[in-house]
Every structure is written in structure tokens, then in C-alpha cells.
Write a protein that holds these residues in place. Structure first.
Motif, PDB file in Angstrom:
ATOM      1  N   ALA A 271       0.825  -1.211   0.000  1.00 55.94           N
ATOM      2  CA  ALA A 271       0.000   0.000   0.000  1.00 55.94           C
ATOM      3  C   ALA A 271       0.862   1.266   0.000  1.00 55.94           C
ATOM      4  CB  ALA A 271      -0.936  -0.006   1.210  1.00 55.94           C
ATOM      5  N   LEU A 272       1.916   1.279   0.801  1.00 55.56           N
ATOM      6  CA  LEU A 272       2.765   2.473   0.888  1.00 55.56           C
ATOM      7  C   LEU A 272       3.563   2.698  -0.385  1.00 55.56           C
ATOM      8  CD1 LEU A 272       4.080   2.260   4.569  1.00 55.56           C
ATOM      9  CD2 LEU A 272       2.392   3.847   3.626  1.00 55.56           C
ATOM     10  N   THR A 273       4.134   1.628  -0.942  1.00 56.59           N
ATOM     11  CA  THR A 273       4.908   1.796  -2.173  1.00 56.59           C
ATOM     12  C   THR A 273       4.004   2.199  -3.330  1.00 56.59           C
ATOM     13  OG1 THR A 273       4.756  -0.598  -2.531  1.00 56.59           O
ATOM     14  CG2 THR A 273       6.747   0.231  -1.484  1.00 56.59           C
ATOM     15  N   SER A 274       2.801   1.644  -3.369  1.00 51.98           N
ATOM     16  CA  SER A 274       1.852   2.039  -4.415  1.00 51.98           C
ATOM     17  C   SER A 274       1.460   3.506  -4.263  1.00 51.98           C
ATOM     18  CB  SER A 274       0.600   1.158  -4.351  1.00 51.98           C
ATOM     19  OG  SER A 274       0.930  -0.190  -4.574  1.00 51.98           O
ATOM     20  N   THR A 275       1.260   3.940  -3.022  1.00 52.11           N
ATOM     21  CA  THR A 275       0.911   5.345  -2.777  1.00 52.11           C
ATOM     22  C   THR A 275       2.037   6.267  -3.236  1.00 52.11           C
ATOM     23  OG1 THR A 275      -0.458   4.735  -0.881  1.00 52.11           O
ATOM     24  CG2 THR A 275       0.278   7.018  -0.995  1.00 52.11           C
ATOM     25  N   ILE A 276       3.271   5.882  -2.961  1.00 54.85           N
ATOM     26  CA  ILE A 276       4.410   6.702  -3.389  1.00 54.85           C
ATOM     27  C   ILE A 276       4.435   6.829  -4.909  1.00 54.85           C
ATOM     28  CG2 ILE A 276       6.935   6.697  -3.585  1.00 54.85           C
ATOM     29  CD1 ILE A 276       7.031   5.674  -0.708  1.00 54.85           C
TER      30      ILE A 276
ATOM     31  N   TYR B 197       3.466   9.988  -9.767  1.00 59.26           N
ATOM     32  CA  TYR B 197       2.819  10.200 -11.063  1.00 59.26           C
ATOM     33  C   TYR B 197       2.014  11.498 -11.069  1.00 59.26           C
ATOM     34  CZ  TYR B 197      -1.096  10.110 -14.264  1.00 59.26           C
ATOM     35  OH  TYR B 197      -2.047  10.484 -15.176  1.00 59.26           O
ATOM     36  N   TYR B 198       1.242  11.733 -10.008  1.00 62.75           N
ATOM     37  CA  TYR B 198       0.421  12.944  -9.972  1.00 62.75           C
ATOM     38  C   TYR B 198       1.288  14.204  -9.949  1.00 62.75           C
ATOM     39  CZ  TYR B 198      -2.964  16.428  -8.455  1.00 62.75           C
ATOM     40  OH  TYR B 198      -3.740  17.542  -8.369  1.00 62.75           O
ATOM     41  N   TYR B 199       2.359  14.158  -9.176  1.00 66.37           N
ATOM     42  CA  TYR B 199       3.280  15.299  -9.101  1.00 66.37           C
ATOM     43  C   TYR B 199       3.919  15.563 -10.471  1.00 66.37           C
ATOM     44  CZ  TYR B 199       7.345  18.021  -7.474  1.00 66.37           C
ATOM     45  OH  TYR B 199       8.304  18.985  -7.281  1.00 66.37           O
ATOM     46  N   ALA B 200       4.356  14.492 -11.154  1.00 68.38           N
ATOM     47  CA  ALA B 200       4.947  14.653 -12.488  1.00 68.38           C
ATOM     48  C   ALA B 200       3.920  15.147 -13.496  1.00 68.38           C
ATOM     49  CB  ALA B 200       5.543  13.326 -12.948  1.00 68.38           C
ATOM     50  N   SER B 201       2.694  14.646 -13.397  1.00 70.07           N
ATOM     51  CA  SER B 201       1.629  15.102 -14.300  1.00 70.07           C
ATOM     52  C   SER B 201       1.294  16.566 -14.063  1.00 70.07           C
ATOM     53  CB  SER B 201       0.388  14.224 -14.098  1.00 70.07           C
ATOM     54  OG  SER B 201      -0.671  14.654 -14.920  1.00 70.07           O
ATOM     55  N   LEU B 202       1.282  16.959 -12.802  1.00 66.78           N
ATOM     56  CA  LEU B 202       0.982  18.354 -12.451  1.00 66.78           C
ATOM     57  C   LEU B 202       2.054  19.282 -13.005  1.00 66.78           C
ATOM     58  CD1 LEU B 202      -1.180  19.816 -10.663  1.00 66.78           C
ATOM     59  CD2 LEU B 202       0.480  19.687  -8.801  1.00 66.78           C
ATOM     60  N   ARG B 203       3.306  18.865 -12.921  1.00 64.69           N
ATOM     61  CA  ARG B 203       4.409  19.714 -13.376  1.00 64.69           C
ATOM     62  C   ARG B 203       4.504  19.751 -14.894  1.00 64.69           C
ATOM     63  NH1 ARG B 203       7.021  22.823 -15.186  1.00 64.69           N
ATOM     64  NH2 ARG B 203       9.208  23.394 -14.855  1.00 64.69           N
ATOM     65  N   SER B 204       4.344  18.610 -15.551  1.00 64.30           N
ATOM     66  CA  SER B 204       4.516  18.556 -17.013  1.00 64.30           C
ATOM     67  C   SER B 204       3.240  18.848 -17.780  1.00 64.30           C
ATOM     68  CB  SER B 204       5.027  17.168 -17.408  1.00 64.30           C
ATOM     69  OG  SER B 204       4.054  16.170 -17.134  1.00 64.30           O
ATOM     70  N   ARG B 205       2.082  18.755 -17.086  1.00 68.99           N
ATOM     71  CA  ARG B 205       0.770  18.913 -17.722  1.00 68.99           C
ATOM     72  C   ARG B 205       0.580  17.908 -18.854  1.00 68.99           C
ATOM     73  NH1 ARG B 205      -1.348  23.863 -15.958  1.00 68.99           N
ATOM     74  NH2 ARG B 205       0.202  25.259 -15.047  1.00 68.99           N
ATOM     75  N   ASN B 206       1.156  16.728 -18.652  1.00 68.31           N
ATOM     76  CA  ASN B 206       1.041  15.670 -19.665  1.00 68.31           C
ATOM     77  C   ASN B 206       1.039  14.330 -18.937  1.00 68.31           C
ATOM     78  OD1 ASN B 206       1.848  13.611 -21.653  1.00 68.31           O
ATOM     79  ND2 ASN B 206       2.160  15.351 -23.037  1.00 68.31           N
ATOM     80  N   SER B 207      -0.107  13.673 -18.900  1.00 67.98           N
ATOM     81  CA  SER B 207      -0.242  12.447 -18.117  1.00 67.98           C
ATOM     82  C   SER B 207       0.584  11.300 -18.694  1.00 67.98           C
ATOM     83  CB  SER B 207      -1.715  12.040 -18.030  1.00 67.98           C
ATOM     84  OG  SER B 207      -2.259  11.856 -19.325  1.00 67.98           O
ATOM     85  N   LYS B 208       0.719  11.261 -20.019  1.00 72.18           N
ATOM     86  CA  LYS B 208       1.488  10.172 -20.628  1.00 72.18           C
ATOM     87  C   LYS B 208       2.974  10.319 -20.316  1.00 72.18           C
ATOM     88  CE  LYS B 208      -1.880   9.560 -24.325  1.00 72.18           C
ATOM     89  NZ  LYS B 208      -2.144   9.610 -25.784  1.00 72.18           N
ATOM     90  N   ALA B 209       3.467  11.536 -20.381  1.00 75.39           N
ATOM     91  CA  ALA B 209       4.867  11.775 -20.022  1.00 75.39           C
ATOM     92  C   ALA B 209       5.089  11.468 -18.542  1.00 75.39           C
ATOM     93  CB  ALA B 209       5.240  13.222 -20.330  1.00 75.39           C
ATOM     94  N   ALA B 210       4.100  11.763 -17.715  1.00 72.78           N
ATOM     95  CA  ALA B 210       4.219  11.485 -16.280  1.00 72.78           C
ATOM     96  C   ALA B 210       4.286   9.988 -16.006  1.00 72.78           C
ATOM     97  CB  ALA B 210       3.048  12.109 -15.530  1.00 72.78           C
ATOM     98  N   ILE B 211       3.479   9.208 -16.743  1.00 77.46           N
ATOM     99  CA  ILE B 211       3.530   7.750 -16.594  1.00 77.46           C
ATOM    100  C   ILE B 211       4.924   7.234 -16.964  1.00 77.46           C
ATOM    101  CG2 ILE B 211       2.826   5.634 -17.777  1.00 77.46           C
ATOM    102  CD1 ILE B 211       0.904   6.174 -15.682  1.00 77.46           C
TER     103      ILE B 211
END
Length: 447
Positions: free
Chosen positions: A47-52, A57-71
Motif C-alpha cells: 500500500a505504501l509503495t503504491s501510494t508513493i 505520477y500525480y506530481y509529475a503530471s501536475l508539473r509537465s501537464r502531460n499524463s502520458k509523459a508522467a507515466i
């Protein structure tokens, strides 16, 4: 059900006041163990590793504004993150750090209410893990990097509006007001700083504090990612905020100096990598999404994860096969009384307490900071490194028996000493007793 005011687990530091500054994280682990024993701990780790990873992913998506790049960026850092994916309170600390970075990024993007999450978060974080200091440092860094406008090449600093700056200052001060609200008062805030600055034995002798070992493949991945990022900066003349670049370079330095910070580097590198990858990754198009296919894939992944959770029997087998645990030696000690006090390896202490209970007092266990503060850790290092006074130190503690790694230098020394006899050995560990105290029955050698 009460705060432990005096140590009960060792004979070397018995009665010394332990400072459980990670008490809330330890309670979370204890609850998981009480609910499901080893499987409960395994589920909590998952659970903890999945949360991290989800927060990354959300932090990277927020910064790049691109969900695929964040993945893609999140997948890139998984090999580094897995080095530190062991069940310890620090995993909760990394979750809180990611939430702090997300709140600051959202605030920078105009979501004004995001920062009010931080004061209560700091209160929980303070009682969970010593990494709460990173939260204050990150807030301070964002505040400093918004004081004046700045642009040199691709480096920029965007100034805060006066109201925004005051908001950051208020949140920071509210976080500071939470510092005394621990079972140990201000000690919980001071101790992690003391640990970092004044406990040199740990950083010199405990593996996770060693410099990064580039002979392993995971650190090579980090080096490739970092060099690729620097190449992209030159080739594409990318623009980055000062605080982002500082976090990447600082955490890269800390990781090279101390292996335990590799996960910290991975977390701050992911959004930076996502912003590079966003140049080639097409944006998410909701109209092309296929919810049914997504749902089927999610169900299959969940079922696969469920099948991957080991049974109690499998977990027990893993413990037996783990070279770090003296499983058979502990079984021998249950059946054959051995005179104490008993010296033990650092890596054996925690397992001996778990397997034999607190009635078996150990010489040392995994609480390195506690034993260094008590003056025991330096003596342990002198014994393990076979200093000229190693046997004298053992006598000073009235040691009558030892459980140590079979192939260690200390084991070789004791075998050569006329004062010690080896009464038990297996492929992992050996048990020695002082010759005058040797009990009848001879040695046991299951190997």
C-alpha cells in the motif's frame, strides 16, 4: 499502551531513556502486524509503495501537464525507488514529502487553498519520521526562490505576489508551532538534527549510509537518467525553475554520498523527466479513452497483485532463506540454555528480539542512534573490526556467550582463542561460550 521511558530490550543500554521520535510510524507497522502478522506487513508495504508511485505520477503530471509523459517518467524511476522499498516509517515520510511538493506546485499554479493542508500534515509528519525537516526545507526553498525575479539562460525564478509570500510565511510558522506537539516535546525536533550531525559511527558503518555503489546496475540507471537530463538541457535549451534544478542536483549529491537518499532523488527527478518527455508525448484525449478496456485491465492488475501476495508459509520460508537472520540458531537457543550476557551481531539483534522475545536481552539491535548515544555502538564497532582491545571490551561487558556470523572475523578470532568454545554452528551463524561456562553435551553442527 504507554510511552516507553526506559529501554527493556538490551542489557548494554538497559534503563536508558529511548526516544521513539518515529512512534506514529511504528504504531502503523504494529497495527498491520497485529491484524495480519507477516501478511499484514506485506500488504502495508504494498500500500505504501503504491501510494508513493501514484503520488509521484500525480506530481509529475501536475508539473509537465502531460499524463502520458508522467507515466513514462514514473516508470523510469521505479528501479531506483525499489532500492528503498522496505517497510519502515520513512516510507510514510516520503508520502508526506510528495504531498508537500504537490501542494506547493498547486499553489504555484493558482490553487490558493492547497497550502492549508501543510500545517496539520507537518504535525502528523513530525510524529511519524525525522524526514519532516525536509518539508520545512522545501517550503523555505520555494519561499526563497520567489523573492525576486530572476532569469539566466534557462534558469528562472518567478516572484511571489506579496499576498502569496505572506501565505507561505504563515504556513511555515504554523508548521513550526506544531514542533513541540510530540510525546517528547522539542526533543523530537532536535534529535534528527543531532543524529545527522553528531552520530558519525552510523554513517561510517551502517550500509545504507555508505556512498552509492556504482558497481550495481541500479545506480547506473540513476547516472544514465541524470546524464540524459543534462544532455536535454543543452540540446533543447529547456527552461527550469531554480528550485527544481536545485532539488535534482542536491538530491543527486546526497544519493552519491549516502545510498539511503536514492528514493529522494527519484521522487524529485520524475517531474523534471516528465517535463522533458512531454516534448514528444501526445496529450491525453478523453474522447479516445476506452473505459471498459481500462476497467478490465485494472481488474486483471488487481487480481495479479492479489496472487502475488505470499502466504504465511511462503513468508516463513523467505525468513528461513534470508541470510541475514539466524533462524536455526534462535531455535537452538530456545531448546538449549546458554549463559549470558550474550553478544550478538548488529543485524541479528532485531530478529532475536522478535524470535525470542524481550526476555532475551540483546547486546545491540537496529536502533543504531540509540546505542551510539549510549556509548555502546563504538564498542560494538571495535569488537567487530577486531581492534587490539576487542576481547577486553567483551570482558568489560561480562560477555559469556556470542551469536555471530559464522564467517566473520570475530568468529575466526574466537575459534583461535583458548577461552572460547564453539557450541553451535550452521551455514549462517555460530554460537560461542566462554570455556569455563561450557555446558556438557558437545557442539551441534547441522551443516
Amino acid at each position: 499502551g504507554h510511552w516507553l521511558k526506559a529501554d527493556i530490550y538490551s542489557f548494554t543500554a538497559y534503563g536508558n531513556p529511548p526516544l521513539a521520535f518515529e512512534w506514529l510510524g511504528e504504531v502503523a507497522l504494529a497495527i498491520a502486524y497485529k491484524i495480519g502478522a507477516l501478511r499484514g506487513l506485506h500488504f502495508l508495504l504494498f500500500a505504501l509503495t503504491s501510494t508513493i508511485l501514484v503520488l509521484t505520477y500525480y506530481y509529475a503530471s501536475l508539473r509537465s501537464r502531460n499524463s502520458k509523459a508522467a507515466i513514462a517518467a514514473t516508470v523510469l524511476i521505479i528501479p531506483l525507488a525499489m532500492i528503498c522499498f522496505t517497510l519502515r516509517p520513512q516510507l510514510l515520510g516520503y508520502c508526506y514529502l510528495l504531498i508537500t511538493l504537490i501542494c506547493l506546485e498547486r499553489y504555484k499554479q493558482g490553487f490558493q487553498k492547497s497550502l492549508w493542508i501543510l500545517p496539520p500534515l507537518f504535525l502528523i509528519w513530525l510524529n511519524t519520521h525525522g524526514s519532516f525537516i525536509l518539508g520545512f526545507c522545501v517550503v523555505g526553498l520555494y519561499w526563497i526562490c520567489g523573492l525576486v525575479p530572476f532569469k539566466v539562460g534557462g534558469l528562472t525564478m518567478e516572484p511571489w505576489q506579496p499576498r502569496q509570500r505572506i501565505h507561505l510565511e504563515i504556513v511555515f510558522l504554523l508548521g513550526c508551532l506544531a514542533l513541540p506537539f510530540t510525546p517528547f516535546g522539542g526533543q523530537a525536533f532536535i534529535f534528527p538534527i543531532e543524529k545527522a550531525l553528531f552520530f558519525p559511527q552510523q554513517s561510517a558503518h551502517i550500509l545504507e549510509w555508505y556512498p552509492l555503489n556504482f558497481s550495481l546496475w541500479e545506480p547506473k540507471v540513476m547516472l544514465v537518467l541524470l546524464l540524459g537530463f543534462l544532455l536535454a538541457l543543452v540540446a533543447y535549451r529547456l527552461t527550469y525553475r531554480v528550485e527544481e534544478l536545485f532539488l535534482v542536483l542536491f538530491t543527486a549529491y546526497m544519493t552519491c554520498v549516502h545510498t539511503r537518499f536514492v528514493l529522494l532523488f527519484a521522487l524529485v527527478f520524475a517531474p523534471v523527466a516528465a517535463s522533458v518527455l512531454a516534448r514528444w508525448a501526445p496529450r491525453y484525449e478523453p474522447e479516445n479513452d476506452k473505459p471498459v478496456v481500462n476497467a478490465v485491465l485494472i481488474i486483471l492488475i488487481i487480481l495479479g497483485i492479489g496472487r502475488g501476495i505470499p502466504t504465511r508459509k511462503e513468508l516463513a520460508a523467505r525468513i528461513v532463506s534470508n541470510i541475514n537472520f539466524p533462524v536455526e540458531a534462535a531455535d537452538y537457543l530456545r531448546q538449549h540454555p546458554v549463559p549470558g550476557p550474550m553478544y550478538n551481531d548488529y543485524g541479528f539483534g532485531g530478529y532475536l528480539l522478535w524470535a525470542l522475545g524481550p526476555q532475551h536481552k540483546v547486546f545491540i539491535d537496529g536502533r543504531g542512534d540509540f546505542y551510539e548515544q549510549a556509548g555502546v555502538f563504538p564498542d560494538y564497532i571495535s569488537i567487530q573490526d577486531i581492534h587490539p582491545d576487542a576481547l577486553a571490551i567483551l570482558r568489560s561487558y561480562d560477555i559469556n556467550s556470542c551469536i555471530i556470523q559464522r564467517e566473520s572475523a570475530l568468529a575466526t578470532l574466537l575459534r583461535a582463542s583458548s577461552d572460547w568454545k564453539e557450541i553451535y554452528k550452521d551455514p549462517i551463524s555460530s554460537i560461542f561460550v566462554r570455556d569455563p561456562l561450557l555446558q556438557s553435551g558437545g557442539a551441534k553442527d547441522p551443516s
